[in-house]
Design a protein around this motif. Structure first.
Motif, PDB file in Angstrom:
ATOM      1  N   GLN A 105      -0.385  -0.219   6.254  1.00  0.00           N
ATOM      2  CA  GLN A 105      -0.420   1.187   5.844  1.00  0.00           C
ATOM      3  C   GLN A 105       0.881   1.902   6.175  1.00  0.00           C
ATOM      4  O   GLN A 105       1.256   2.858   5.489  1.00  0.00           O
ATOM      5  CB  GLN A 105      -1.600   1.881   6.521  1.00  0.00           C
ATOM      6  CG  GLN A 105      -2.954   1.402   6.018  1.00  0.00           C
ATOM      7  CD  GLN A 105      -4.103   2.061   6.747  1.00  0.00           C
ATOM      8  OE1 GLN A 105      -3.998   2.365   7.935  1.00  0.00           O
ATOM      9  NE2 GLN A 105      -5.210   2.279   6.050  1.00  0.00           N
TER      10      GLN A 105
ATOM     11  N   PRO B 187      -3.408   0.020  11.560  1.00  0.00           N
ATOM     12  CA  PRO B 187      -2.476   0.405  10.472  1.00  0.00           C
ATOM     13  C   PRO B 187      -1.373  -0.611  10.221  1.00  0.00           C
ATOM     14  O   PRO B 187      -1.064  -0.912   9.066  1.00  0.00           O
ATOM     15  CB  PRO B 187      -1.913   1.740  10.966  1.00  0.00           C
ATOM     16  CG  PRO B 187      -2.936   2.273  11.909  1.00  0.00           C
ATOM     17  CD  PRO B 187      -3.541   1.079  12.568  1.00  0.00           C
TER      18      PRO B 187
ATOM     19  N   ILE C  36      -3.512   8.010  10.262  1.00  0.00           N
ATOM     20  CA  ILE C  36      -2.900   6.705  10.540  1.00  0.00           C
ATOM     21  C   ILE C  36      -2.148   6.729  11.861  1.00  0.00           C
ATOM     22  O   ILE C  36      -2.244   5.809  12.678  1.00  0.00           O
ATOM     23  CB  ILE C  36      -1.972   6.312   9.375  1.00  0.00           C
ATOM     24  CG1 ILE C  36      -2.780   6.049   8.107  1.00  0.00           C
ATOM     25  CG2 ILE C  36      -1.158   5.079   9.729  1.00  0.00           C
ATOM     26  CD1 ILE C  36      -1.940   5.866   6.862  1.00  0.00           C
TER      27      ILE C  36
ATOM     28  N   ASP D  16      -2.882  11.205   4.467  1.00  0.00           N
ATOM     29  CA  ASP D  16      -3.431  10.161   5.329  1.00  0.00           C
ATOM     30  C   ASP D  16      -2.571   9.874   6.553  1.00  0.00           C
ATOM     31  O   ASP D  16      -3.002   9.141   7.448  1.00  0.00           O
ATOM     32  CB  ASP D  16      -3.597   8.857   4.529  1.00  0.00           C
ATOM     33  CG  ASP D  16      -4.543   9.021   3.362  1.00  0.00           C
ATOM     34  OD1 ASP D  16      -5.411   9.914   3.439  1.00  0.00           O
ATOM     35  OD2 ASP D  16      -4.418   8.255   2.377  1.00  0.00           O
TER      36      ASP D  16
ATOM     37  N   ARG E 149      -2.806  -3.796   8.438  1.00  0.00           N
ATOM     38  CA  ARG E 149      -3.135  -3.572   7.031  1.00  0.00           C
ATOM     39  C   ARG E 149      -1.920  -3.184   6.190  1.00  0.00           C
ATOM     40  O   ARG E 149      -2.005  -3.155   4.972  1.00  0.00           O
ATOM     41  CB  ARG E 149      -4.190  -2.470   6.923  1.00  0.00           C
ATOM     42  CG  ARG E 149      -5.527  -2.835   7.554  1.00  0.00           C
ATOM     43  CD  ARG E 149      -6.543  -1.760   7.298  1.00  0.00           C
ATOM     44  NE  ARG E 149      -6.789  -1.599   5.867  1.00  0.00           N
ATOM     45  CZ  ARG E 149      -7.502  -0.612   5.333  1.00  0.00           C
ATOM     46  NH1 ARG E 149      -8.009   0.324   6.132  1.00  0.00           N
ATOM     47  NH2 ARG E 149      -7.680  -0.540   4.041  1.00  0.00           N
TER      48      ARG E 149
ATOM     49  N   LEU F  80       1.707   5.019   0.829  1.00  0.00           N
ATOM     50  CA  LEU F  80       1.383   5.961   1.893  1.00  0.00           C
ATOM     51  C   LEU F  80       1.317   7.374   1.345  1.00  0.00           C
ATOM     52  O   LEU F  80       2.234   7.841   0.659  1.00  0.00           O
ATOM     53  CB  LEU F  80       2.433   5.883   3.006  1.00  0.00           C
ATOM     54  CG  LEU F  80       2.264   6.839   4.177  1.00  0.00           C
ATOM     55  CD1 LEU F  80       0.955   6.566   4.905  1.00  0.00           C
ATOM     56  CD2 LEU F  80       3.437   6.716   5.133  1.00  0.00           C
TER      57      LEU F  80
ATOM     58  N   MET G 217       0.841  -1.188   0.000  1.00  0.00           N
ATOM     59  CA  MET G 217       0.000   0.000   0.000  1.00  0.00           C
ATOM     60  C   MET G 217       0.880   1.243   0.000  1.00  0.00           C
ATOM     61  O   MET G 217       1.870   1.323   0.730  1.00  0.00           O
ATOM     62  CB  MET G 217      -0.913  -0.002   1.236  1.00  0.00           C
ATOM     63  CG  MET G 217      -1.863  -1.178   1.289  1.00  0.00           C
ATOM     64  SD  MET G 217      -2.961  -1.116   2.719  1.00  0.00           S
ATOM     65  CE  MET G 217      -3.985   0.275   2.277  1.00  0.00           C
TER      66      MET G 217
END
Length: 294
Positions: free
Chosen positions: A214, A209, A140, A136, A212, A132, A130
């Protein structure tokens, strides 16, 4: 009168015998009738079969699938017939060889067209990293530090500071609240760093986070260090060393004792109770400078 009396006596005497005779006669007739009906039934079934009892013929709906199966079997037999192979010594004609070459080329083209689709489907199923975005990142990091839990910890520290029997100092209050919040963010981030394998198995925590992907674990550790070190420094230098020591001890207790004890013993709830009770004490020590009752 004598004649009538004689008839009555003889009738009464002969009455039981007549009942027995009538019973035998009825029984014989009944047996005769039963045997007669049985013989009649046997005669009808032997010589007149149309009147005998027969099972009902099966309906077409029941027989229809069997017919379909028979037709399918016939079709299979026809489809799977093996064609005759020409002898080896006979030379192949040029037209047949050209047709075979065309079929081979078309088959190769279809395989080439199908393989990229399969490869793309396999690539789609694989895990992808993913990306970044800077927009965001604040959200996060807020979820990484459990911002709601941190706000609750800061509120309990403020309550302990307000309960102290000393004059209210706004600067000390703000420094104590900020240092406690940073220490709580550091402790929560380290907690999530340690519990990634376990958080991924629960519905409540599988969207965190680190689970997942992130952010990277290195970024989480750097964020925890950038929160913990300034937080403890603010509590030690800006408030008093006792409050800073309590903040550092609370981080150690939450990350190194409470977190691993979750899967070992129920005593972790007692350690968690101590972790939750230290922030109000930190507010008290920030206001008074000691652990005395005041």
């Amino acid at each position: 009168g004598l004649f009538v009396w004689h008839l009555k006596n003889t009738g009464i005497r002969q009455l039981p015998c007549r009942f027995v005779h009538l019973w035998h006669v009825a029984n014989d007739r009944l047996i005769t009738f039963q045997y007669f009906t049985f013989l009649k039934r046997m005669y009808v079934t032997q010589y007149n079969k149309d009147l005998s009892q027969r099972a009902k013929p099966k309906s077409d709906s029941v027989a229809f699938p069997f017919r379909e199966l028979q037709q399918l079997d016939q079709d299979k037999k026809i489809i799977h017939e093996i064609r005759r192979i020409s002898p080896v010594h006979q030379p192949l004609s040029e037209t047949s060889s050209r047709k075979e070459l065309r079929e081979m080329k078309s088959a190769a083209e279809t395989e080439d067209s199908v393989t990229p689709v399969r490869a793309e489907s396999k690539d789609d199923r694989q895990w992808k990293e993913m990306k970044l975005r800077l927009d965001d990142l604040p959200g996060i990091l807020a979820r990484l530090s459990k911002i709601k839990l941190t706000a609750l910890v800061v509120s309990t520290t403020s309550a302990g500071f307000a309960m102290a029997p000393v004059p209210f100092d706004l600067t000390c209050f703000l420094l104590a609240s900020l240092g406690t919040g940073l220490a709580s963010c550091a402790a929560n981030s380290i907690n999530q760093f340690f519990e990634v394998p376990f958080d991924s198995n629960m519905n409540r925590t599988k969207t965190r986070p680190l689970v997942r992907g992130q952010i990277s674990p290195l970024l989480a550790v750097c964020f925890a260090a950038s929160c913990g070190v300034p937080g403890i420094a603010l509590l030690t230098l800006g408030v008093n060393p006792l409050t800073g020591a309590l903040g550092a001890f609370n981080i150690f207790l939450y990350t190194c004792c409470y977190t691993p004890m979750k899967r070992m013993s129920i005593a972790n709830t007692w350690v968690g109770a101590v972790v939750g009770a230290i922030p109000p004490v930190m507010g008290w020590t920030a206001a008074t400078g000691s652990l005395d009752a005041g």
